[in-house]
Scaffold this motif. Structure first.
Motif, PDB file in Angstrom:
ATOM      1  N   UNK A   1     -15.210  28.039 -77.406  1.00  0.00           N
ATOM      2  CA  UNK A   1     -14.132  27.112 -77.686  1.00  0.00           C
ATOM      3  C   UNK A   1     -12.770  27.441 -77.080  1.00  0.00           C
ATOM      4  N   UNK A   2     -12.205  28.731 -77.485  1.00  0.00           N
ATOM      5  CA  UNK A   2     -11.064  29.420 -76.580  1.00  0.00           C
ATOM      6  C   UNK A   2     -11.152  29.423 -75.197  1.00  0.00           C
ATOM      7  N   UNK A   3     -12.485  29.550 -74.560  1.00  0.00           N
ATOM      8  CA  UNK A   3     -12.708  29.720 -73.181  1.00  0.00           C
ATOM      9  C   UNK A   3     -12.449  28.266 -72.664  1.00  0.00           C
ATOM     10  N   UNK A   4     -12.934  27.430 -73.376  1.00  0.00           N
ATOM     11  CA  UNK A   4     -13.086  25.943 -72.701  1.00  0.00           C
ATOM     12  C   UNK A   4     -11.557  25.305 -72.724  1.00  0.00           C
ATOM     13  N   UNK A   5     -10.996  25.773 -73.964  1.00  0.00           N
ATOM     14  CA  UNK A   5      -9.405  25.059 -73.841  1.00  0.00           C
ATOM     15  C   UNK A   5      -8.508  25.849 -73.117  1.00  0.00           C
ATOM     16  N   UNK A   6      -8.693  26.966 -72.693  1.00  0.00           N
ATOM     17  CA  UNK A   6      -7.740  27.775 -71.769  1.00  0.00           C
ATOM     18  C   UNK A   6      -8.270  27.344 -70.588  1.00  0.00           C
ATOM     19  N   UNK A   7      -9.226  27.236 -70.169  1.00  0.00           N
ATOM     20  CA  UNK A   7      -9.619  26.588 -68.644  1.00  0.00           C
ATOM     21  C   UNK A   7      -9.023  25.329 -68.434  1.00  0.00           C
ATOM     22  N   UNK A   8      -9.313  24.418 -69.511  1.00  0.00           N
ATOM     23  CA  UNK A   8      -8.824  23.112 -69.334  1.00  0.00           C
ATOM     24  C   UNK A   8      -7.293  22.944 -69.323  1.00  0.00           C
ATOM     25  N   UNK A   9      -6.454  23.848 -70.007  1.00  0.00           N
ATOM     26  CA  UNK A   9      -5.158  23.999 -70.020  1.00  0.00           C
ATOM     27  C   UNK A   9      -4.577  24.709 -68.645  1.00  0.00           C
ATOM     28  N   UNK A  10      -5.443  25.467 -68.145  1.00  0.00           N
ATOM     29  CA  UNK A  10      -4.954  26.064 -66.857  1.00  0.00           C
ATOM     30  C   UNK A  10      -5.128  24.831 -65.833  1.00  0.00           C
ATOM     31  N   UNK A  11      -6.134  24.261 -65.721  1.00  0.00           N
ATOM     32  CA  UNK A  11      -6.554  23.236 -64.590  1.00  0.00           C
ATOM     33  C   UNK A  11      -5.575  21.935 -64.817  1.00  0.00           C
TER      34      UNK A  11
ATOM     35  N   UNK B   1       2.327  17.240 -70.126  1.00  0.00           N
ATOM     36  CA  UNK B   1       1.422  18.013 -69.716  1.00  0.00           C
ATOM     37  C   UNK B   1       1.441  19.436 -69.785  1.00  0.00           C
ATOM     38  N   UNK B   2       2.543  19.747 -68.860  1.00  0.00           N
ATOM     39  CA  UNK B   2       2.859  21.127 -68.750  1.00  0.00           C
ATOM     40  C   UNK B   2       3.068  21.725 -70.165  1.00  0.00           C
ATOM     41  N   UNK B   3       3.975  21.482 -71.133  1.00  0.00           N
ATOM     42  CA  UNK B   3       4.215  21.976 -72.328  1.00  0.00           C
ATOM     43  C   UNK B   3       2.811  22.117 -73.209  1.00  0.00           C
ATOM     44  N   UNK B   4       2.283  20.876 -73.180  1.00  0.00           N
ATOM     45  CA  UNK B   4       0.925  20.962 -74.115  1.00  0.00           C
ATOM     46  C   UNK B   4       0.000  22.129 -73.754  1.00  0.00           C
ATOM     47  N   UNK B   5      -0.112  22.062 -72.225  1.00  0.00           N
ATOM     48  CA  UNK B   5      -1.225  23.249 -71.565  1.00  0.00           C
ATOM     49  C   UNK B   5      -0.662  24.678 -72.169  1.00  0.00           C
ATOM     50  N   UNK B   6       0.606  24.784 -71.834  1.00  0.00           N
ATOM     51  CA  UNK B   6       1.178  25.946 -72.355  1.00  0.00           C
ATOM     52  C   UNK B   6       1.005  26.281 -74.019  1.00  0.00           C
ATOM     53  N   UNK B   7       1.326  25.361 -74.737  1.00  0.00           N
ATOM     54  CA  UNK B   7       0.872  25.505 -76.126  1.00  0.00           C
ATOM     55  C   UNK B   7      -0.736  25.919 -76.267  1.00  0.00           C
ATOM     56  N   UNK B   8      -1.363  25.142 -75.754  1.00  0.00           N
ATOM     57  CA  UNK B   8      -2.843  25.609 -75.539  1.00  0.00           C
ATOM     58  C   UNK B   8      -3.087  27.178 -75.388  1.00  0.00           C
ATOM     59  N   UNK B   9      -2.403  27.550 -74.052  1.00  0.00           N
ATOM     60  CA  UNK B   9      -2.563  28.945 -73.616  1.00  0.00           C
ATOM     61  C   UNK B   9      -1.963  29.964 -74.207  1.00  0.00           C
ATOM     62  N   UNK B  10      -1.135  29.571 -75.245  1.00  0.00           N
ATOM     63  CA  UNK B  10      -0.617  30.565 -76.188  1.00  0.00           C
ATOM     64  C   UNK B  10      -1.605  30.767 -77.415  1.00  0.00           C
ATOM     65  N   UNK B  11      -2.249  29.653 -77.774  1.00  0.00           N
ATOM     66  CA  UNK B  11      -2.933  29.724 -78.783  1.00  0.00           C
ATOM     67  C   UNK B  11      -4.376  30.452 -78.610  1.00  0.00           C
ATOM     68  N   UNK B  12      -4.882  30.489 -77.333  1.00  0.00           N
ATOM     69  CA  UNK B  12      -6.284  30.838 -76.909  1.00  0.00           C
ATOM     70  C   UNK B  12      -6.122  32.256 -76.539  1.00  0.00           C
ATOM     71  N   UNK B  13      -5.462  33.177 -77.445  1.00  0.00           N
ATOM     72  CA  UNK B  13      -5.258  34.690 -77.095  1.00  0.00           C
ATOM     73  C   UNK B  13      -6.564  35.290 -76.765  1.00  0.00           C
TER      74      UNK B  13
END
Length: 660
Positions: free
Chosen positions: A234-244, A266-278
């Motif tokens: 789940x974390x892997x999928x979310x982080x890749x989606x956020x980076x894309x 889009x940028x802010x929400x992607x950053x939020x996701x990347x912070x949560x997918x430690x």
């Protein structure tokens, strides 16, 4: 508002991936500023910084509140030790360089921006002066400190709000949600009513980005989101989606009237996701890699250094792509030196006594220096601010509110500014807006019944042809002007009471439909695209235009022709020179000439060929390098140059086109 001790210990451990996120923020910003066409949305990296800042600072504040150890003085002491050392270093270097290479008006403005930086009101000053994407903004070495000002304005209030909320035991969640909604709503509203400068620089319309970081910190404190709960696939999928998603934003967003808006979202929400997918692979392997972490560690000084270096370099004639690469490398080296020799010793060393007192004193001294430079109109008359060179540059001063050079050449009449839908009086008063003003009806209605009609369509680079055409065509033609500052010609299907560019372009097409002009002249400053121009040509002909002339770009000088003359061609100013000419504009003209070289119904007007020979372009159209200069800035034709261009080729094209 309670949290377990173990939760806090886990949450506040050093996270290498956060430094990696800082790298993801600063690299696009640097690329965009050095090579804007390479990464058109790189400016969105600043939005990542906002989220990280809100997240980390709120974490620290919530922890100190939960332990009962919060002291407002301690908070600001940490902030001072964090931001002042590198900031003072960069401002001093910028002032010293400016003293040697800047003209009086440039150095005076630098003094004002130094003072604004010390007071952390740079964003408010820039808001009144110009938009972030306007050409003038790109000549200001401390422009980038607007983001630091917004952060510090936020932290003037946020620690106090958190402390009071903690004291009254009020849940922070509803407060955060309401504030985020109001701030983001204000952001969208300001863009909707045509005020992108306010949306960009207003701290209230930017607060939602820091507050989303704060919300994430609060969610972590409440154990709603933990690394244990968000891991694995789940974390892997979310982080890749956020980076894309954030990469797509960097690649697809463009400077314009819809920023920050949804691209920032889009940028802010992607950053939020990347912070949560430690615990994701991307966070552990990519964002935590040695390269990403090292770039993240110098991200703050790199952000501070790169822009002044890139702005100052053209003043020394360093404008080529290879020079820009060298300047970026220089910025990185300066950042590493600042981090190792200035930041770390002051923040963490024990040999620097009374650091806060010395930092505050030095910072205030810088502010007073900036104020003195501004109050004395550029400080002492030395270097380029003395003698004939200073007088030469002063002659071309067109900065608001006075704009004396514009009065000298009567730009109101020669550019038909009464036809401009951009609210120029509001801009001069420091209240720039994208709401359209009323233009004079004579601009869009033929005044000479029975005579042929020529319509000028575009932005200020279309307006510049009016003086020449009026001089050579006289009363034989109706010359209509549908051109507004900063509005490249575009197909507008409807009118707008909120966007002056849409109104200008809609009016242009409506005028063609109504009066069927024999000739339509289309021109623009930048953003030339052959396919887009072919669409406009087809639309103009379908609307009733007899023939369309597409004017190519004029020669572009870096940073301006007057500055090039003073800095590099003063002793003997040649009539033709390649010094200071932007090679990219010359190459663009070659491309457009091939794509739009001529076909039934339209003609390409090669403006550069009338002003240049073998890549060397005219500095003047008469014997006097000041009075007969071809352009007062980077590329707007003076009335005399406009007449020269009209006599050298444009008149013949118009006459031939009307006969077809």
């Amino acid at each position: 508002m309670t949290a377990t001790s173990s939760g806090w210990e886990n949450d506040l451990k050093y996270r290498a991936d956060i430094d990696g996120l800082r790298a993801l923020a600063v690299i696009p910003v640097v690329i965009y500023h050095a090579f804007p066409k390479l990464l058109t949305g790189g400016f969105l990296g600043v939005d990542i910084f906002f989220v990280i800042s809100g997240y980390l600072i709120t974490q620290i504040l919530l922890k100190s509140n939960s332990k009962g150890t919060f002291v407002i003085k301690d908070f600001y002491v940490r902030r001072i030790k964090r931001i002042f050392p590198a900031l003072i270093t960069v401002i001093i270097a910028t002032l010293i360089t400016g003293t040697l290479v800047m003209f009086g008006d440039e150095f005076r403005n630098l003094g004002k921006h130094v003072g604004g930086s010390v007071l952390f009101i740079s964003n408010l000053i820039l808001w009144q002066e110009t938009g972030y994407f306007d050409p003038l903004a790109k000549t200001k070495p401390l422009l980038h400190l607007w983001s630091l000002a917004i952060e510090e304005q936020f932290y003037m209030l946020w620690p106090i709000i958190l402390f009071l909320m903690w004291k009254v035991r009020q849940s922070l969640l509803p407060v955060l949600l309401v504030l985020i909604a109001l701030s983001f709503g204000l952001n969208l509203y300001l863009l909707e009513i045509g005020n992108p400068a306010a949306a960009f620089f207003n701290p209230l319309s930017r607060a939602w980005e820091l507050l989303l970081g704060a919300l994430l910190a609060y969610a972590g404190m409440q154990r709603w989101i933990t690394s244990e709960r968000l891991s694995g696939s789940t974390a892997d999928a979310l982080s890749v989606t956020a980076l894309i998603s954030v990469t797509a934003a960097f690649a697809l967003a463009k400077e314009g009237n819809d920023v920050p808006g949804w691209w920032a979202f889009v940028t802010v929400m992607s950053t939020v996701v990347l912070i949560t997918t430690q615990k994701s692979w991307l966070n552990r392997k990519m964002l935590s890699s040695r390269f990403a972490v090292n770039v993240g560690l110098i991200s703050y000084p790199l952000y501070l250094w790169h822009w002044p270096i890139l702005v100052m370099a053209p003043l020394l004639g360093l404008t080529s792509s290879s020079a820009k690469v060298t300047l970026v490398i220089l910025s990185v080296l300066a950042s590493i030196a600042t981090y190792l020799l200035v930041e770390r010793p002051i923040r963490f060393g024990r040999n620097f006594r009374h650091p806060v007192r010395k930092l505050v004193t030095g910072f205030l001294a810088l502010g007073l220096t900036g104020a003195a430079v501004y109050a004395t109109n550029g400080g002492p008359n030395i270097a380029l601010r003395a003698g004939e060179r200073a007088a030469f540059m002063a002659y071309f001063n067109y900065e608001p509110p006075g704009q004396p050079y514009f009065r000298t050449i009567d730009v109101e009449a020669n550019y038909r500014l009464d036809c401009d839908f951009y609210d120029l009086p509001a801009f001069r008063a420091g209240r720039a807006t994208h709401l359209p003003r009323t233009a004079d009806s004579s601009c869009f209605r033929p005044q000479l019944p029975g005579n042929p009609t020529l319509e000028i369509w575009g932005d200020s680079h279309a307006q510049q042809f009016y003086a020449g055409l009026k001089a050579v065509l006289g009363s034989q033609w109706n010359i209509l002007v549908n051109a507004s500052s900063g509005c490249r010609p575009d197909h507008a299907l409807t009118d707008s009471s909120l966007d002056y560019c849409q109104r200008s372009n809609w009016t242009a097409l409506e005028t063609i439909r109504r009066y069927k002009p024999e000739v339509v002249l289309i021109a623009q400053a930048e953003g030339h695209d052959a396919d887009h121009m072919l669409i406009l040509i087809r639309m103009a002909i379908q609307a009733g235009a007899g023939h369309v002339i597409v004017a190519g770009p004029v020669p572009h000088w870096t940073p301006s022709l007057p500055a090039t003359i003073v800095r590099r061609l003063w002793v003997k100013t040649p009539e033709l020179t390649s010094v200071g000419i932007d090679s990219a504009t010359m190459a663009l003209n070659d491309h457009l000439r091939l794509r739009l070289g001529g076909s039934r119904g339209y003609t390409y007007f090669d403006v550069i060929s009338t002003l240049c020979e073998d890549r060397a372009c005219r500095t003047r159209v008469g014997p006097d390098r000041k009075l007969d200069i071809t352009t007062w800035d980077y590329g707007h034709l003076t009335p005399k140059a406009s007449i020269f261009v009209a006599q050298a080729g444009l008149k013949q094209l118009v006459s031939a086109s009307s006969a077809k």
